[in-house]
Design a protein around this motif. Structure first.
Motif, PDB file in Angstrom:
ATOM      1  N   ARG A 104     -12.866  60.771  10.705  1.00 45.46           N
ATOM      2  CA  ARG A 104     -11.543  60.496  10.144  1.00 45.46           C
ATOM      3  C   ARG A 104     -10.913  59.271  10.798  1.00 45.46           C
ATOM      4  O   ARG A 104     -10.303  58.434  10.123  1.00 45.46           O
ATOM      5  N   ALA A 105     -11.049  59.189  12.117  1.00 51.68           N
ATOM      6  CA  ALA A 105     -10.489  58.039  12.816  1.00 51.68           C
ATOM      7  C   ALA A 105     -11.177  56.751  12.387  1.00 51.68           C
ATOM      8  O   ALA A 105     -10.524  55.725  12.157  1.00 51.68           O
ATOM      9  N   GLY A 106     -12.512  56.814  12.261  1.00 47.24           N
ATOM     10  CA  GLY A 106     -13.246  55.630  11.817  1.00 47.24           C
ATOM     11  C   GLY A 106     -12.879  55.221  10.406  1.00 47.24           C
ATOM     12  O   GLY A 106     -12.760  54.028  10.097  1.00 47.24           O
ATOM     13  N   GLN A 123     -17.949  58.402   1.746  1.00 43.16           N
ATOM     14  CA  GLN A 123     -17.517  59.785   1.547  1.00 43.16           C
ATOM     15  C   GLN A 123     -16.405  60.175   2.517  1.00 43.16           C
ATOM     16  O   GLN A 123     -15.498  60.922   2.149  1.00 43.16           O
ATOM     17  N   GLU A 124     -16.474  59.685   3.737  1.00 40.55           N
ATOM     18  CA  GLU A 124     -15.437  60.019   4.708  1.00 40.55           C
ATOM     19  C   GLU A 124     -14.108  59.350   4.363  1.00 40.55           C
ATOM     20  O   GLU A 124     -13.044  59.905   4.623  1.00 40.55           O
ATOM     21  N   ARG A 125     -14.166  58.164   3.758  1.00 43.50           N
ATOM     22  CA  ARG A 125     -12.935  57.443   3.411  1.00 43.50           C
ATOM     23  C   ARG A 125     -12.280  57.995   2.153  1.00 43.50           C
ATOM     24  O   ARG A 125     -11.071  57.856   1.963  1.00 43.50           O
ATOM     25  N   ALA A 126     -13.081  58.593   1.268  1.00 47.00           N
ATOM     26  CA  ALA A 126     -12.560  59.034  -0.026  1.00 47.00           C
ATOM     27  C   ALA A 126     -11.482  60.091   0.157  1.00 47.00           C
ATOM     28  O   ALA A 126     -11.594  60.980   0.997  1.00 47.00           O
ATOM     29  N   GLU A 158     -18.371  70.565  18.740  1.00 46.64           N
ATOM     30  CA  GLU A 158     -19.000  69.277  18.457  1.00 46.64           C
ATOM     31  C   GLU A 158     -18.758  68.862  17.002  1.00 46.64           C
ATOM     32  O   GLU A 158     -18.503  67.698  16.710  1.00 46.64           O
ATOM     33  N   GLU A 159     -18.830  69.824  16.082  1.00 51.29           N
ATOM     34  CA  GLU A 159     -18.579  69.515  14.672  1.00 51.29           C
ATOM     35  C   GLU A 159     -17.155  69.029  14.475  1.00 51.29           C
ATOM     36  O   GLU A 159     -16.895  68.076  13.728  1.00 51.29           O
ATOM     37  N   ASP A 160     -16.201  69.684  15.150  1.00 53.52           N
ATOM     38  CA  ASP A 160     -14.807  69.249  15.062  1.00 53.52           C
ATOM     39  C   ASP A 160     -14.641  67.855  15.633  1.00 53.52           C
ATOM     40  O   ASP A 160     -13.917  67.019  15.071  1.00 53.52           O
ATOM     41  N   ARG A 161     -15.324  67.575  16.754  1.00 57.60           N
ATOM     42  CA  ARG A 161     -15.232  66.243  17.349  1.00 57.60           C
ATOM     43  C   ARG A 161     -15.789  65.184  16.405  1.00 57.60           C
ATOM     44  O   ARG A 161     -15.195  64.113  16.221  1.00 57.60           O
ATOM     45  N   ARG A 162     -16.937  65.483  15.783  1.00 56.15           N
ATOM     46  CA  ARG A 162     -17.546  64.520  14.849  1.00 56.15           C
ATOM     47  C   ARG A 162     -16.631  64.283  13.645  1.00 56.15           C
ATOM     48  O   ARG A 162     -16.480  63.150  13.180  1.00 56.15           O
ATOM     49  N   ALA A 163     -16.018  65.366  13.131  1.00 56.29           N
ATOM     50  CA  ALA A 163     -15.120  65.207  11.983  1.00 56.29           C
ATOM     51  C   ALA A 163     -13.925  64.339  12.353  1.00 56.29           C
ATOM     52  O   ALA A 163     -13.487  63.488  11.565  1.00 56.29           O
ATOM     53  N   THR A 182     -22.721  66.765   4.951  1.00 58.79           N
ATOM     54  CA  THR A 182     -21.484  65.989   4.781  1.00 58.79           C
ATOM     55  C   THR A 182     -20.763  66.387   3.503  1.00 58.79           C
ATOM     56  O   THR A 182     -19.550  66.605   3.490  1.00 58.79           O
ATOM     57  N   GLN A 183     -21.512  66.486   2.407  1.00 60.82           N
ATOM     58  CA  GLN A 183     -20.889  66.808   1.129  1.00 60.82           C
ATOM     59  C   GLN A 183     -20.286  68.206   1.145  1.00 60.82           C
ATOM     60  O   GLN A 183     -19.178  68.421   0.629  1.00 60.82           O
ATOM     61  N   THR A 184     -20.976  69.165   1.735  1.00 62.01           N
ATOM     62  CA  THR A 184     -20.444  70.526   1.815  1.00 62.01           C
ATOM     63  C   THR A 184     -19.125  70.537   2.577  1.00 62.01           C
ATOM     64  O   THR A 184     -18.149  71.185   2.162  1.00 62.01           O
ATOM     65  N   ARG A 185     -19.095  69.818   3.699  1.00 63.11           N
ATOM     66  CA  ARG A 185     -17.866  69.773   4.507  1.00 63.11           C
ATOM     67  C   ARG A 185     -16.728  69.096   3.758  1.00 63.11           C
ATOM     68  O   ARG A 185     -15.599  69.587   3.734  1.00 63.11           O
TER      69      ARG A 185
END
Length: 318
Positions: free
Chosen positions: A85-87, A124-127, A76-81, A152-155
């Motif tokens: 990324r896609a978003g 953060q995801e776009r950076a 699930e974590e991989d799917r969310r990541a 989120t920040q840790t990942r």
């Protein structure tokens, strides 16, 4: 993977029966679940392929539930990541398309606190290189929001994104916030502290920022989303100035036994001398000066020579 944990799914019913019956053949599993034998056989083959069931002769055993849960959470974590990324990529393309189509608003109001949280996560995801914060009270987020941000920040730091944060000095008076700051610093966040910060600010690379201009008076009302523009460049410069003035949370070990040569190099750097001028003044090779300057920048947690001079002066090294 997650369908195994859904009790009403075929996979969930068969896996749950395996955990209850221990070792069992497909006929007994069909009786227990009420599913047709061909369906049970198909599900068992699928579970075996995913290492969720083990066949021994004519009987089957379930993989331990804690292992199944760990695998499901990882999936699930991989799917969310991947979704993030896609978003983020779609968001980047969307802004590129708007820019190509003509002028669009540089500054947009953020109407609701929930929107601000969503935009903060998206930033953060776009950076691609770094995220920078001016983090000061008051705080309005719920505990769950703080936990989500820390996750989120840790990942993202594990993925190589650089985080730099300047906190207000009030962080020392808040045990929970101080503990969170300490945890994130241990995981790689670069942290500095100033007595006062004027605003709340989040910067993502050089293309977007989130600004809360009056956190004391208006709370999160009046928050702004700022796109690439002269205003964004000005806010970036403000952050870098405050970063220069901030005191690193963790002191540099052994800084008070600075070598005289390094002290002389720092003094000349603070005066604005070039590497060539420092080399001539101290009778050193230019290569030696460049190497020592780089080491001093790292030691002081500085990104520019000016920052190194300020930090050295604040720590009593000059």
């Amino acid at each position: 993977m997650l369908d195994v944990l859904v009790p009403d799914s075929d996979h969930g019913r068969v896996y749950r029966a395996l955990t209850v019956l221990a070792r069992s053949d497909h006929r007994r599993l069909a009786e227990h679940t009420g599913l047709p034998e061909p369906t049970v056989e198909r599900v068992l083959a699928d579970l075996a392929e995913r290492d969720l069931a083990l066949r021994t002769g004519a009987c089957w055993e379930a993989a331990p539930p804690d292992r199944v849960l760990s695998m499901a959470l990882a999936e699930e974590e991989d799917r969310r990541a991947r979704l993030w990324r896609a978003g983020a990529e779609l968001d980047r393309l969307h802004h590129q398309a708007k820019a190509a189509a003509g002028p669009f608003r540089t500054v947009a109001p953020v109407e609701h606190p929930e929107t601000l949280l969503r935009l903060t996560a998206r930033l953060q995801e776009r950076a691609r290189e770094q995220v920078r914060w001016l983090d000061r009270p008051p705080y309005y987020s719920a505990p769950a929001d703080f936990r989500a941000q820390e996750h989120t920040q840790t990942r993202r730091m594990a993925e190589g994104l650089r985080y730099r944060t300047v906190y207000g000095q009030a962080v020392y008076g808040d045990p929970e916030l101080f503990a969170a700051m300490t945890r994130m610093a241990a995981r790689g966040e670069q942290v500095r502290v100033l007595a006062e910060l004027p605003v709340k600010l989040t910067l993502g690379d050089e293309d977007v920022a989130l600004l809360v201009p009056e956190p004391d008076r208006a709370g999160l009302e009046g928050a702004l989303l700022i796109h690439a523009s002269p205003l964004l460049r000005a806010l970036s410069a403000v952050f870098e100035t405050l970063w220069t003035l901030g005191m690193p949370v963790t002191e540099v070990a052994g800084e008070h036994d600075l070598r005289e040569q390094d002290r002389a190099i720092l003094t000349l750097m603070a005066a604005g001398a070039t590497d060539d001028a420092i080399a001539r003044r101290l009778d050193l090779s230019r290569r030696t000066v460049v190497r020592r300057v780089t080491a001093l920048l790292d030691r002081l947690g500085a990104t520019t020579r000016f920052q190194a001079g300020v930090q050295a002066a604040k720590r009593g090294l000059l």
